[in-house]
Design a protein around this motif. Structure first.
Motif, PDB file in Angstrom:
ATOM      1  N   ASP A   1      65.273  30.904  36.843  1.00 17.69           N
ATOM      2  CA  ASP A   1      64.210  30.782  37.887  1.00 17.69           C
ATOM      3  C   ASP A   1      62.879  30.281  37.227  1.00 17.69           C
ATOM      4  N   ALA A   2      62.710  29.866  35.984  1.00 14.12           N
ATOM      5  CA  ALA A   2      61.525  29.731  35.359  1.00 14.12           C
ATOM      6  C   ALA A   2      60.652  30.846  35.531  1.00 14.12           C
ATOM      7  N   GLY A   3      61.063  31.757  35.268  1.00 16.29           N
ATOM      8  CA  GLY A   3      60.255  33.095  35.362  1.00 16.29           C
ATOM      9  C   GLY A   3      59.288  33.700  34.430  1.00 16.29           C
ATOM     10  N   THR A   4      58.684  34.727  34.634  1.00 17.23           N
ATOM     11  CA  THR A   4      57.753  35.102  33.702  1.00 17.23           C
ATOM     12  C   THR A   4      58.055  36.538  33.197  1.00 17.23           C
ATOM     13  N   ARG A   5      59.008  36.980  32.846  1.00 17.55           N
ATOM     14  CA  ARG A   5      59.486  38.216  32.478  1.00 17.55           C
ATOM     15  C   ARG A   5      59.131  38.497  31.133  1.00 17.55           C
ATOM     16  N   ARG A   6      59.416  37.401  30.177  1.00 19.32           N
ATOM     17  CA  ARG A   6      58.862  37.638  28.639  1.00 19.32           C
ATOM     18  C   ARG A   6      57.585  37.714  28.747  1.00 19.32           C
ATOM     19  N   ARG A   7      56.720  36.955  29.566  1.00 13.70           N
ATOM     20  CA  ARG A   7      55.214  37.040  29.453  1.00 13.70           C
ATOM     21  C   ARG A   7      54.926  38.310  29.724  1.00 13.70           C
ATOM     22  N   LEU A   8      55.448  38.912  30.849  1.00 16.47           N
ATOM     23  CA  LEU A   8      55.134  40.353  31.286  1.00 16.47           C
ATOM     24  C   LEU A   8      55.283  41.330  29.991  1.00 16.47           C
ATOM     25  N   LEU A   9      56.533  41.232  29.350  1.00 13.54           N
ATOM     26  CA  LEU A   9      56.570  42.079  28.149  1.00 13.54           C
ATOM     27  C   LEU A   9      55.753  41.871  27.075  1.00 13.54           C
ATOM     28  N   LEU A  10      55.275  40.575  26.884  1.00  8.82           N
ATOM     29  CA  LEU A  10      54.236  40.397  25.929  1.00  8.82           C
ATOM     30  C   LEU A  10      52.934  40.912  26.382  1.00  8.82           C
ATOM     31  N   LEU A  11      52.610  41.087  27.590  1.00 10.62           N
ATOM     32  CA  LEU A  11      51.313  41.441  28.012  1.00 10.62           C
ATOM     33  C   LEU A  11      51.455  43.039  27.754  1.00 10.62           C
ATOM     34  N   LEU A  12      52.656  43.759  28.190  1.00 13.23           N
ATOM     35  CA  LEU A  12      52.744  45.124  28.224  1.00 13.23           C
ATOM     36  C   LEU A  12      52.465  45.648  26.933  1.00 13.23           C
ATOM     37  N   CYS A  13      53.222  44.737  25.861  1.00 13.04           N
ATOM     38  CA  CYS A  13      53.331  45.171  24.557  1.00 13.04           C
ATOM     39  C   CYS A  13      51.847  45.066  23.753  1.00 13.04           C
ATOM     40  N   THR A  14      50.874  44.190  24.183  1.00 15.83           N
ATOM     41  CA  THR A  14      49.859  43.980  23.588  1.00 15.83           C
ATOM     42  C   THR A  14      48.907  45.090  24.266  1.00 15.83           C
ATOM     43  N   VAL A  15      48.984  45.372  25.571  1.00 16.06           N
ATOM     44  CA  VAL A  15      48.371  46.123  26.155  1.00 16.06           C
ATOM     45  C   VAL A  15      48.392  47.593  25.506  1.00 16.06           C
ATOM     46  N   CYS A  16      49.617  48.063  25.383  1.00  7.90           N
ATOM     47  CA  CYS A  16      49.791  49.587  25.014  1.00  7.90           C
ATOM     48  C   CYS A  16      49.640  49.592  23.354  1.00  7.90           C
ATOM     49  N   ARG A  17      49.767  48.572  22.635  1.00  7.24           N
ATOM     50  CA  ARG A  17      49.643  48.737  21.362  1.00  7.24           C
ATOM     51  C   ARG A  17      48.279  49.362  21.059  1.00  7.24           C
ATOM     52  N   GLY A  18      47.260  48.609  21.551  1.00  2.00           N
ATOM     53  CA  GLY A  18      45.843  49.012  21.589  1.00  2.00           C
ATOM     54  C   GLY A  18      45.355  50.204  22.346  1.00  2.00           C
ATOM     55  N   HIS A  19      46.350  51.105  22.781  1.00  2.00           N
ATOM     56  CA  HIS A  19      45.848  52.191  23.682  1.00  2.00           C
ATOM     57  C   HIS A  19      46.080  53.520  22.868  1.00  2.00           C
ATOM     58  N   PRO A  20      45.345  54.390  22.934  1.00  4.68           N
ATOM     59  CA  PRO A  20      45.451  55.591  22.038  1.00  4.68           C
ATOM     60  C   PRO A  20      46.634  56.449  22.554  1.00  4.68           C
ATOM     61  N   ALA A  21      47.156  56.423  23.685  1.00  4.02           N
ATOM     62  CA  ALA A  21      48.155  57.126  24.282  1.00  4.02           C
ATOM     63  C   ALA A  21      49.434  56.277  24.424  1.00  4.02           C
ATOM     64  N   LEU A  22      49.256  55.072  24.931  1.00  7.73           N
ATOM     65  CA  LEU A  22      50.455  54.225  25.458  1.00  7.73           C
ATOM     66  C   LEU A  22      51.089  53.547  24.390  1.00  7.73           C
ATOM     67  N   TRP A  23      50.671  53.576  22.979  1.00  4.98           N
ATOM     68  CA  TRP A  23      51.463  52.959  22.021  1.00  4.98           C
ATOM     69  C   TRP A  23      52.568  53.572  21.590  1.00  4.98           C
ATOM     70  N   ARG A  24      52.736  54.712  22.175  1.00  4.80           N
ATOM     71  CA  ARG A  24      54.248  55.473  21.565  1.00  4.80           C
ATOM     72  C   ARG A  24      55.031  54.938  22.529  1.00  4.80           C
ATOM     73  N   LEU A  25      54.882  53.942  23.558  1.00  6.92           N
ATOM     74  CA  LEU A  25      55.997  53.429  24.164  1.00  6.92           C
ATOM     75  C   LEU A  25      56.952  52.440  23.392  1.00  6.92           C
ATOM     76  N   GLY A  26      56.143  51.598  22.730  1.00  4.93           N
ATOM     77  CA  GLY A  26      56.804  50.621  21.726  1.00  4.93           C
ATOM     78  C   GLY A  26      57.531  49.679  22.632  1.00  4.93           C
ATOM     79  N   ARG A  27      58.054  48.529  21.911  1.00  4.62           N
ATOM     80  CA  ARG A  27      58.708  47.392  22.439  1.00  4.62           C
ATOM     81  C   ARG A  27      59.816  47.854  22.972  1.00  4.62           C
ATOM     82  N   ASP A  28      60.829  48.640  22.402  1.00  7.14           N
ATOM     83  CA  ASP A  28      62.023  48.972  22.968  1.00  7.14           C
ATOM     84  C   ASP A  28      61.947  49.580  24.346  1.00  7.14           C
ATOM     85  N   ARG A  29      61.084  50.538  24.487  1.00  8.76           N
ATOM     86  CA  ARG A  29      61.206  50.903  25.707  1.00  8.76           C
ATOM     87  C   ARG A  29      60.527  50.260  26.778  1.00  8.76           C
TER      88      ARG A  29
END
Length: 447
Positions: free
Chosen positions: A342-370
């Motif tokens: 569907d020419a979707g944006t799921r992978r873009r959403l994953l990139l956004l979540l990874c970037t936001v969480c990586r720089g957060h003092p608590a959310l970095w624990r989520l990691g790419r796999d979760r």
């Protein structure tokens, strides 16, 4: 009696001073004009109020406290501040002086200030993606070239250092090669496959081992009656009849940290390469004048299904000698297939979540796999994946994560028996829940 006389004296002094003030105000208009007299009047009135308070007797009502007096004093100071004249703006030094214009003066019309630019969360999210997520194409090409060159150098080293161990061809891969690279912080996966002899090894599910870990598999040595121990070069890494991932990790760790001549390799490739000694994983830090890169060296064996991989991973406890199921290839393939439909944006959403969480003092624990599991769950449920819905899906992902953290349960998309939150402590889960709740209340604060 003495106090009465003192009060009377103060009252007479106040009356004399008040009379002087009244005389001054009465003649101020002649000297200062109407505007100056008004300013002087306000200032004098404030001073007179202070004098009156100082000379007036303290009655019984004043015994209630000094708070009203303090309030009046601040009001008086504000009144005095309002009377201070504002100096006129200094003349511009760059403008030449010319003859005075004797024509009718027209007051300049001040243009109203432009209203502040109010962006929606969707617009802020797209701006964040542009500034912090997207990796320039030139950097992607350079990173791939460096990873490929390091793979060739490391493969040559392994063949010379361990000529009796049949390693397969080292293959770089991972998010960088799947269009899922969330900036330079995502490591390149450098796979080091073990070429195991067919018929001598079999896989045992982790649930059927002493560890009872559904994430893992055990690699068992078989055919010992026909091919006794020692007939395979990998037999030296057996622990209790199983190929130990821990022993192989230690072998490769010692080689990477103490034996490989990284300064010479880095000089040849035009960069600086250093192994990250403090990490449990096998990581190489690469510093180039244009970018920084992390390379994760992963020992692998083939999994039960075609295309599956098992990783030598630093696991704790009874699972220390087992091999971790690698779901990354399946995750990447599934997300790519869904977006292509569907020419979707799921992978873009994953990139956004990874970037936001990586720089957060608590959310970095989520990691790419979760985070990938959450996007896969949303990606197969929600229908509209156009760019206009990216902000809405970002908030939905936060809500899904918060619900999972509240229940301390995040099942794997490919193995429902695996809870991806099992490795977190209770206080870490509490920190995640609080951070996710605040993020939903003010999502702009995460960007």
């Amino acid at each position: 009696m003495a106090e009465f006389s003192q009060n009377q004296s103060k009252r007479r002094d106040g009356e004399v001073l008040g009379g002087a003030v009244d005389f001054l105000l009465a003649n101020a208009r002649l000297v200062l004009g109407v505007g100056g007299a008004a300013v002087l009047g306000i200032a004098t009135l404030a001073v007179k109020r202070l004098i009156d308070r100082a000379t007036s007797p303290r009655d019984e009502d004043d015994a209630k406290g000094d708070a009203p007096c303090l309030e009046d004093s601040w009001q008086d100071l504000s009144l005095l501040k309002a009377t201070q004249p504002v100096p006129p703006p200094a003349p511009s030094l760059s403008a030449p002086e010319g003859p005075a214009d004797t024509g009718p003066q027209t007051s300049p019309q001040l243009s109203s200030p432009a209203p502040p630019l109010c962006l929606t969360f969707q617009e802020k999210l797209l701006a964040f993606e542009r500034d912090h997520v997207t990796m320039p194409g030139a950097h992607v090409s350079l990173a791939k070239q460096l990873a490929g060159d390091i793979a060739l150098e490391l493969q040559a080293y392994l063949r010379n250092k361990f000529p009796d161990l049949p390693f397969g061809a080292l293959v770089p891969g991972g998010p960088l090669y799947e269009g899922l690279q969330a900036g330079a912080a995502d490591p390149v996966r450098l796979l080091v496959p073990l070429a195991l002899e067919p018929g001598l090894w079999s896989l045992v599910a982790g649930l059927d081992t002493v560890a009872q870990d559904p994430r893992c598999w055990a690699v068992r040595r078989t055919q010992l009656e026909f091919r006794p121990r020692g007939s395979s070069p990998w037999d030296r890494f057996l622990v209790g009849g199983y190929l130990s991932s821990r022993v192989l990790l230690e072998l490769l760790r010692k080689a990477l940290t103490a034996s490989v001549n990284w300064p010479a390799i880095g000089s040849l490739l035009g960069c600086l390469i250093r192994p990250r000694v403090a990490s449990d994983e096998l990581l190489l830090e690469v510093q180039h004048e244009c970018l920084e890169l992390t390379v994760a060296v992963l020992l692998t064996v083939a999994g039960a299904q075609d295309g599956d991989l098992l990783l030598a991973w630093p696991l704790e406890g009874l699972a220390g000698n087992l091999w971790l199921q690698d779901w990354y290839p399946a995750e990447a393939a599934r997300l790519r297939a869904l977006d292509e439909q569907d020419a979707g944006t799921r992978r873009r959403l994953l990139l956004l979540l990874c970037t936001v969480c990586r720089g957060h003092p608590a959310l970095w624990r989520l990691g790419r796999d979760r985070l990938a599991q959450v996007v896969l769950h949303l990606g197969e449920q929600e229908a509209d994946w156009a760019e206009e819905a990216l902000g809405e899906h970002f908030l939905q992902a936060l809500e899904l994560l918060l619900g999972s953290v509240e229940q301390a349960s995040l099942p794997s998309h490919f193995n429902r028996g695996v809870n991806l939150l099992d490795g977190l402590r209770e206080e870490e889960i509490d920190d995640l829940g609080f951070a996710l709740y605040r993020g939903l209340q003010a999502p702009e604060g995460l960007l």
